[in-house]
Design a protein around this motif. Structure first.
Motif, short mmCIF file in Angstrom:
data_model
loop_
_atom_site.label_atom_id
_atom_site.label_comp_id
_atom_site.label_asym_id
_atom_site.label_seq_id
_atom_site.Cartn_x
_atom_site.Cartn_y
_atom_site.Cartn_z
N LEU A 299 -34.91 21.99 7.13
CA LEU A 299 -34.51 21.26 8.34
C LEU A 299 -35.58 21.48 9.39
O LEU A 299 -36.24 22.51 9.40
N SER A 300 -35.75 20.47 10.25
CA SER A 300 -36.78 20.69 11.26
C SER A 300 -36.16 21.20 12.55
O SER A 300 -35.05 20.79 12.93
N VAL B 232 -34.96 27.20 2.96
CA VAL B 232 -34.67 28.30 2.04
C VAL B 232 -34.78 27.79 0.60
O VAL B 232 -34.59 26.61 0.35
N ARG C 31 -32.41 11.05 -1.92
CA ARG C 31 -33.46 11.90 -1.37
C ARG C 31 -34.85 11.35 -1.69
O ARG C 31 -35.04 10.61 -2.62
N TYR D 74 -33.15 21.70 -8.01
CA TYR D 74 -34.24 21.19 -8.83
C TYR D 74 -34.33 21.98 -10.12
O TYR D 74 -34.11 23.19 -10.14
N GLU E 63 -46.53 9.95 9.21
CA GLU E 63 -45.46 8.97 9.33
C GLU E 63 -45.60 8.26 10.67
O GLU E 63 -46.30 8.73 11.55
N ARG F 240 -46.90 15.29 7.98
CA ARG F 240 -46.72 14.01 7.27
C ARG F 240 -47.23 12.89 8.17
O ARG F 240 -46.86 12.81 9.34
N THR G 196 -30.62 12.24 10.15
CA THR G 196 -30.63 13.36 9.20
C THR G 196 -31.22 14.61 9.85
O THR G 196 -32.36 14.60 10.30
N LEU G 197 -30.42 15.66 9.85
CA LEU G 197 -30.89 16.93 10.42
C LEU G 197 -31.50 17.82 9.35
O LEU G 197 -32.39 18.62 9.62
N GLY H 46 -32.06 18.34 4.81
CA GLY H 46 -31.96 17.78 3.47
C GLY H 46 -32.28 18.83 2.43
O GLY H 46 -33.09 19.73 2.67
N GLY H 47 -31.62 18.71 1.29
CA GLY H 47 -31.93 19.69 0.25
C GLY H 47 -31.29 19.32 -1.06
O GLY H 47 -30.69 18.25 -1.21
N GLY I 126 -37.56 12.02 16.94
CA GLY I 126 -37.15 12.85 15.80
C GLY I 126 -38.10 12.81 14.63
O GLY I 126 -37.85 13.44 13.60
N GLU J 217 -44.39 19.62 2.86
CA GLU J 217 -43.07 20.24 2.68
C GLU J 217 -43.27 21.63 2.09
O GLU J 217 -44.41 21.98 1.71
N TYR K 237 -38.13 15.91 -7.25
CA TYR K 237 -37.78 17.06 -8.08
C TYR K 237 -36.28 17.34 -8.24
O TYR K 237 -35.91 18.30 -8.88
N PHE L 107 -44.41 18.94 12.23
CA PHE L 107 -43.07 19.41 12.61
C PHE L 107 -42.84 20.75 11.94
O PHE L 107 -43.51 21.08 10.96
N LEU M 146 -37.69 12.94 -2.52
CA LEU M 146 -38.63 13.72 -3.33
C LEU M 146 -38.15 13.67 -4.77
O LEU M 146 -36.96 13.51 -5.03
P1 HAM Z 1 -37.06 16.38 3.40
O1 HAM Z 1 -35.78 15.62 3.36
O2 HAM Z 1 -38.30 15.64 3.14
O3 HAM Z 1 -36.90 17.57 2.34
O4 HAM Z 1 -37.19 17.12 4.78
C1 HAM Z 1 -36.22 18.03 5.21
C2 HAM Z 1 -36.01 17.95 6.70
O5 HAM Z 1 -37.25 18.09 7.38
C3 HAM Z 1 -35.45 16.65 7.23
O6 HAM Z 1 -34.06 16.58 7.06
C4 HAM Z 1 -35.83 16.74 8.69
O7 HAM Z 1 -34.99 17.65 9.39
C5 HAM Z 1 -37.19 17.38 8.59
N1 HAM Z 1 -38.27 16.37 8.64
C6 HAM Z 1 -38.83 15.70 7.62
N2 HAM Z 1 -39.81 14.88 8.07
C7 HAM Z 1 -39.85 15.06 9.40
C8 HAM Z 1 -40.67 14.51 10.46
N3 HAM Z 1 -41.63 13.62 10.19
N4 HAM Z 1 -40.44 14.91 11.74
C9 HAM Z 1 -39.46 15.81 12.01
N5 HAM Z 1 -38.68 16.36 11.06
C10 HAM Z 1 -38.87 15.99 9.78
C11 HAM Z 1 -37.84 18.51 2.08
O8 HAM Z 1 -38.83 18.69 2.77
C12 HAM Z 1 -37.48 19.42 0.93
N6 HAM Z 1 -38.58 20.34 0.71
C13 HAM Z 1 -36.17 20.14 1.19
C14 HAM Z 1 -35.79 21.05 0.08
C15 HAM Z 1 -35.96 22.39 0.03
N7 HAM Z 1 -35.23 20.69 -1.06
C16 HAM Z 1 -35.07 21.76 -1.82
N8 HAM Z 1 -35.52 22.79 -1.18
#
Ligand code: HAM
Length: 426
Positions: A308-309, A130, A258, A289, A115, A113, A282-283, A285-286, A120, A81, A262, A125, A260
């Motif tokens: 978002l991916s 931001v 969520r 922190y 996974e 990751r 889920t499109l 997430g945020g 999706g 991430e 933090y 990915f 994570l």
């Molecule tokens: P996250 O919910 O782990 O948050 O991932 C955010 C987005 O990344 C997900 O909503 C999804 O669109 C995309 N995503 C995650 N894993 C995958 C996957 N294996 N394949 C495709 N898309 C994926 C974070 O990563 C945090 N860093 C968000 C954040 C930023 N929070 C605060 N600042």
């Protein structure tokens, strides 16, 4: 033996890559208007950064990281991430000393990751994310959410659902943690082994369990919203009021915790309600922190962001039947007949390209008919036909492919002629 691409990854081929470029351009334009600046951090970091940043009880850290030892025996991890790396850079480059707070950053790049791949869900990915670091104003929470919504909306997505929650501050989390322990303790053996460990280490993570999500204890678990202290409640009210002011509809879901560690205060996800989008809805997430900057060695500084991916964004566009306005095709294909004309055509495409015209020619020594077919396949707007006879007269034939109309143009003015015609077409 033929090689195959690793599971959970994909080649993005010409024809498809234009969609990525289009979406990335829109994302960059939005960031520019909101005054967020791009940051590029390495694809791998010291493993410790994610243990501390993402949290060592999260699924990401426990099960999903691509971790390896480099040749000097240091443990490195491909970034799962972007938030922890951005915060590491914020601290390392002492951005907290910059008088222009908050620091508003964005990134677009691959994350990794391990996974189980499915629709999706990939192992590599691309996230667009931001981070606004350095402000405690609930208005910035609304700004960050508005940015994500604007990206989706400006691409034409309609079936979106914004879900928000508050995880409160440290005091809130402590009280809620105890309530969760009291709730799950006597029946924890009914949940999976991971949850049994989570009860000790981080009971909030139980609510995020993928295996036990439908267990009745989940539905009856204490709601974090009942544990918000006055300050946290007030903060959440402000965020909601700002979203309403900006005309952004939302739902509150106290179970949105969520994946994570933090987060404090605001958390949010944007879902796709489009039919046929698949199990993972889920499109984006945020959330907010605090403590993360300190954890990574900087002064206590709050932040908020989302990621978002692009993969899921494109899937949502497909599910809603939206095609992006991508212009395929070229401006001009130069057809050459005869040896001299062939030599001359090299210079002509060069001149056209230098003038900003998208131009190509034959490199397979094809006959005229086959060259015209290529022009057609490449969706050329114009074909410039150059034969040895024309060359002797210093003229060239320009054919407009949509009308079939042909015009003889002096060779020395062909670049200007095409520029003029293309600008008329818009
Ligand atoms: P996250 O919910 O782990 O948050 O991932 C955010 C987005 O990344 C997900 O909503 C999804 O669109 C995309 N995503 C995650 N894993 C995958 C996957 N294996 N394949 C495709 N898309 C994926 C974070 O990563 C945090 N860093 C968000 C954040 C930023 N929070 C605060 N600042």
């Amino acid at each position: 033996m033929a090689f195959q691409i690793p599971r959970g990854t994909q080649d993005i081929l010409p024809g498809e890559v234009e969609k990525w470029q289009y979406v990335e351009k829109i994302a960059r334009d939005i960031c520019k208007r909101y005054n967020y600046h791009e940051i590029r951090t390495p694809i791998f970091e010291h493993t410790e950064l994610f243990l501390r940043g993402v949290g060592d009880t999260t699924d990401i850290v426990q099960k999903e990281m691509y971790t390896f030892e480099d040749r000097a025996g240091r443990s490195m991890t491909l970034r799962p991430e972007g938030t922890a790396p951005v915060v590491r850079s914020f601290v390392e480059n002492k951005m907290y000393g910059n008088p222009n707070q908050p620091i508003k950053l964005y990134y677009i790049g691959p994350m990794f990751r391990y996974e189980r791949p499915q629709a999706g869900r990939f192992r590599q990915f691309v996230q667009f994310g931001v981070e606004a670091i350095g402000s405690n104003d609930p208005a910035i929470d609304a700004e960050v959410i508005a940015m994500a919504m604007e990206l989706y909306r400006s691409l034409g997505l309609k079936k979106l659902r914004l879900v928000i929650n508050s995880l409160g501050d440290v005091e809130t989390r402590k009280a809620h943690r105890q309530a969760l322990i009291d709730h799950f303790k006597s029946r924890i053996h009914e949940l999976c082994e991971d949850c049994q460990v989570r009860l000790e280490k981080n009971p909030l993570r139980i609510l995020d369990c993928k295996k036990d999500r439908d267990h009745e204890l989940m539905a009856t678990a204490p709601s974090i919203l009942d544990y918000l202290n006055d300050e946290s409640r007030h903060y959440f009210e402000k965020v909601k009021a700002y979203l309403t002011k900006l005309g952004i509809p939302f739902e509150v879901d106290p179970r949105l915790v969520r994946g994570l560690d933090y987060y404090h205060h605001t958390t949010f996800e944007i879902m796709s309600d489009a039919e046929g989008f698949g199990a993972i809805t889920t499109l984006c997430g945020g959330g907010r922190y605090s403590g993360l900057v300190q954890e990574i060695g900087g002064p206590e500084t709050p932040g908020i962001g989302f990621a978002l991916s692009i993969e899921r964004l494109l899937a949502a566009l497909e599910a809603e039947g939206i095609t992006l306005p991508i212009s395929e095709g070229i401006d001009c294909y130069v057809v050459a007949v005869g040896e001299k004309a062939k030599d001359e055509s090299i210079l002509l495409v060069h001149k056209l390209r230098k003038a900003g015209i998208v131009a190509d020619k034959d490199y397979q020594d094809r006959k005229i008919k086959a060259q015209l077919k290529s022009a057609d396949r490449l969706n050329a707007k114009f074909v410039a036909i150059l034969g040895d006879d024309e060359l002797a007269k210093e003229v060239i034939n320009i054919k407009e492919m949509s009308t079939g109309e042909q015009t003889e143009v002096p060779l020395h003015s062909v670049v200007d002629y095409l520029k003029e015609r293309l600008s008329q077409e818009g």
